[in-house]
Design an enzyme around this catalytic site. Structure first.
Site, PDB file in Angstrom:
ATOM      1  N   CYS A   6      26.534  13.489 -18.268  1.00 43.07           N
ATOM      2  CA  CYS A   6      25.486  14.324 -18.850  1.00 43.07           C
ATOM      3  C   CYS A   6      24.628  13.644 -19.917  1.00 43.07           C
ATOM      4  CB  CYS A   6      26.104  15.579 -19.482  1.00 43.07           C
ATOM      5  SG  CYS A   6      27.356  16.397 -18.473  1.00 43.07           S
TER       6      CYS A   6
ATOM      7  N   CYS B 254      20.850  12.092 -19.572  1.00 47.68           N
ATOM      8  CA  CYS B 254      19.660  12.945 -19.500  1.00 47.68           C
ATOM      9  C   CYS B 254      19.511  13.842 -20.722  1.00 47.68           C
ATOM     10  CB  CYS B 254      19.709  13.808 -18.243  1.00 47.68           C
ATOM     11  SG  CYS B 254      19.393  12.890 -16.720  1.00 47.68           S
ATOM     12  N   HIS B 255      20.628  14.330 -21.259  1.00 48.81           N
ATOM     13  CA  HIS B 255      20.558  15.335 -22.323  1.00 48.81           C
ATOM     14  C   HIS B 255      20.731  14.761 -23.723  1.00 48.81           C
ATOM     15  CE1 HIS B 255      20.473  18.596 -19.400  1.00 48.81           C
ATOM     16  NE2 HIS B 255      21.446  17.991 -18.753  1.00 48.81           N
TER      17      HIS B 255
ATOM     18  N   MET C  16      18.422  18.398 -12.048  1.00 59.04           N
ATOM     19  CA  MET C  16      19.786  18.560 -12.515  1.00 59.04           C
ATOM     20  C   MET C  16      20.724  18.554 -11.311  1.00 59.04           C
ATOM     21  SD  MET C  16      22.076  19.499 -14.920  1.00 59.04           S
ATOM     22  CE  MET C  16      23.659  20.378 -14.966  1.00 59.04           C
TER      23      MET C  16
ATOM     24  N   HIS D 111      11.035   6.406 -19.972  1.00 60.36           N
ATOM     25  CA  HIS D 111      12.311   6.147 -19.295  1.00 60.36           C
ATOM     26  C   HIS D 111      12.278   4.819 -18.546  1.00 60.36           C
ATOM     27  CE1 HIS D 111      16.241   7.157 -17.839  1.00 60.36           C
ATOM     28  NE2 HIS D 111      15.865   6.978 -16.579  1.00 60.36           N
TER      29      HIS D 111
ATOM     30  N   HIS E 172      10.309   9.300 -11.690  1.00 60.02           N
ATOM     31  CA  HIS E 172      11.464   8.403 -11.871  1.00 60.02           C
ATOM     32  C   HIS E 172      11.317   7.270 -10.854  1.00 60.02           C
ATOM     33  CE1 HIS E 172      15.510   6.806 -12.151  1.00 60.02           C
ATOM     34  NE2 HIS E 172      15.769   7.606 -13.169  1.00 60.02           N
TER      35      HIS E 172
END
Length: 554
Positions: free
Chosen positions: A58, A61-62, A99, A338, A380
């Protein structure tokens, strides 16, 4: 343990043993249940287990502090009002925005989904910082430079070597691109994110999500790890100096936590310089502590690195010609930066600000922002794909996590000025949940994956388009079906060409207790050429060809 986390776990303790130390680093207090007001109760053991899962699945991304970036914020002010039942549904089934469906996809059990739904309602606590002294304490030169070979001691065609990440076993597999045989499997860090090759092609640098940076000497009779260092708690990026006269001189690594980048000796990984990336965000002018370093690329024009600072939306151009008088240039862009790569001339860095649905174009020769371009939802690209469009000339393309489109951008401001830095085509790809898109100068194919798509048939396939007839649409190839692995998620990820540009390799990424494979497809015929299976191929994900990675061919 009234003094809390910092009194019970020092920075060096976190860095000493992984992955357990990583789990502890994400837990507020390993000896006490969660105490967040109004949150579901959790035991100390549950906190440890959830911290481990959060790090592995996780945090990328978070965020370490759960403040969000590519993924949404998961702080208690957001998660507590939604409640455990809602969070379980999201974790189990995923979302259209990228997600993953961790429950229905088989990566988490029902009990683990419930555990994580409760965990994200607790208050996050920052892991420890890391100084140069801390880093030096982890640095190991396993084979001194003086004891290494002075010429290549094996008969490998190094230009066609592949480095393949074995995510859950904390290893990389070196695979011979000619014979399709595994040469060796080397212990590295957990979930190696990228492999980068030195400008000479001799050294391979890999960094794991646990921030373990490993240096592999490909000239040895049997390639082996010759140096390693821990750069923090969580990391994603490494790059090497490529400018003429500086080949193999330096490496640069970037960490998610602590938020900083590190410049190393190229042949030993000795840490030489640490620079913090915490700072003021480009769009909000607010201070951001967790300003993580994402993609890094090396200039072919100057002795410089381009460092993406995710949360602040800044590209830091780092001139490595004089480390004692380090010169940096900071370029404001949209957030959150990113990944990305060069267009075909390697002058412009096509940089994905994925939370803003934009591509920032950085002119690395002039050291300035050239353009920002609106694209699809959550771009992405990986490094993206360069090709010649029959109508618009040189272009670069990205796929998206959040929708099923491919954005094709004109990249020639000289001969195709009217179309430069604009989306000249939007075509339908394989589906949302795409991570990588790829082509090759010798190919007329454009390959796109969708491993995070909620539909199993889509995530287990690959899409391919004809560059000369993009309007014809995508042809779907059942890569996982060709691999014939039995049950499991079998996500197909990352098209990667061989050196000759006539083969495309894919990872079929299954669960750690299931069979995985590498699948090789003939680029011209789009037919299956080889399935590489081996019990040691545990959760293969990223894979990188030496020649193409070294020369930024994509």
């Amino acid at each position: 343990m009234k003094n809390g986390y910092k009194s019970t776990l020092t920075a060096l303790a976190v860095l000493a043993a992984l992955p357990l130390a990583i789990a502890n680093a994400y837990a507020a207090d390993a000896a006490a249940p969660a105490v967040t007001a109004g949150a579901p109760a959790m035991t100390a053991d549950e906190m440890k287990q959830a911290s481990q899962i959060y790090f592995e699945r996780c945090a990328g991304c978070h965020g370490v502090l759960r403040k969000g970036a590519t993924g949404k914020a998961l702080t208690p002010d957001v998660t507590l009002p939604k409640g455990t039942s809602f969070m379980k549904k999201v974790i189990n089934a995923g979302t259209p925005g990228g997600m993953p469906n961790f429950g229905t996809g088989g990566e988490l059990t029902a009990e683990q989904v419930d555990l994580m739904a409760r965990y994200v309602q607790q208050t996050p606590v920052a892991p420890p910082e890391m100084s140069l002294k801390d880093m030096e304490a982890t640095w190991k030169v396993i084979v001194p430079v003086k004891d290494r070979p002075t010429k290549q001691m094996n008969k490998l065609n190094l230009g066609n070597l592949f480095s393949t990440t074995l995510r859950d076993s904390g290893e990389v597999a070196l695979i011979d691109g000619d014979t399709k045989e595994i040469i060796t499997i080397l212990k590295t860090g957990y979930a190696v994110h990228i492999s980068r090759y030195s400008a000479s092609g001799r050294y391979l640098y890999v960094t794991g999500r646990d921030s373990k940076l490993s240096l592999i000497d490909l000239w040895m009779a049997k390639p082996a790890v010759v140096a390693e260092v821990k750069t923090g708690v969580e990391a994603r990026s490494v790059e090497t100096s490529k400018f003429k006269g500086w080949e193999d001189k330096y490496a640069i690594s970037g960490t998610y936590w602590p938020p900083q980048f590190v410049i190393h000796e190229g042949d030993t990984l000795k840490p030489l310089k640490i620079v913090s990336t915490s700072g003021i965000a480009s769009e909000t002018n607010e201070f951001v502590k967790e300003a993580r370093v994402a993609a890094i690329v090396a200039s072919h024009y100057k002795p410089e690195f381009m460092v993406n600072v995710k949360e602040t939306g800044k590209v830091v151009i780092v001139n490595y010609s004089d480390l004692n008088n380090l010169k940096t240039t900071t370029i404001d862009t949209p957030r959150f930066l990113h990944d990305g790569g060069f267009e075909s001339t390697k002058r412009y860095f096509m940089d994905a600000a994925n939370a803003s649905n934009k591509i920032a174009v950085i002119d690395i020769k002039e050291g300035k922002l050239a353009a920002t371009i609106d694209v699809g939802k959550v771009p992405h690209p990986g490094r993206g794909a360069n090709f010649i469009d029959p109508k618009f000339g040189p272009v670069w393309a990205t796929s998206h996590l959040g929708d099923d489109t491919i954005s094709v951008i004109g990249t020639d401001p000289v001969k195709h000025k009217a179309d430069a830095w604009k989306v000249v085509r939007t075509v339908k790809g394989l589906g949302s949940g795409s991570l990588f898109i790829k082509s090759h100068p010798k190919s007329t194919n454009l390959w796109v994956d969708a491993p995070l798509n909620k539909d199993a048939k889509t995530s287990q396939s690959i899409g391919v388009l004809d560059i000369n007839n993009l309007d014809k649409g995508v042809t779907v190839l059942p890569i996982a079906e060709w691999a014939n692995l039995g049950d499991g998620a079998k996500r197909v990820v990352q098209p990667e060409y061989n050196k000759a540009g006539d083969e495309v390799w894919f990872a079929v990424w299954n669960a750690a207790d299931k069979k995985s494979a590498m699948v090789v497809v003939d680029d011209k015929t789009r037919k299956l050429k080889k399935v590489i299976t081996d019990p040691r191929l545990i959760t293969p994900t990223g894979h990188f060809n030496v020649n193409n990675t070294m020369h930024d061919i994509y």
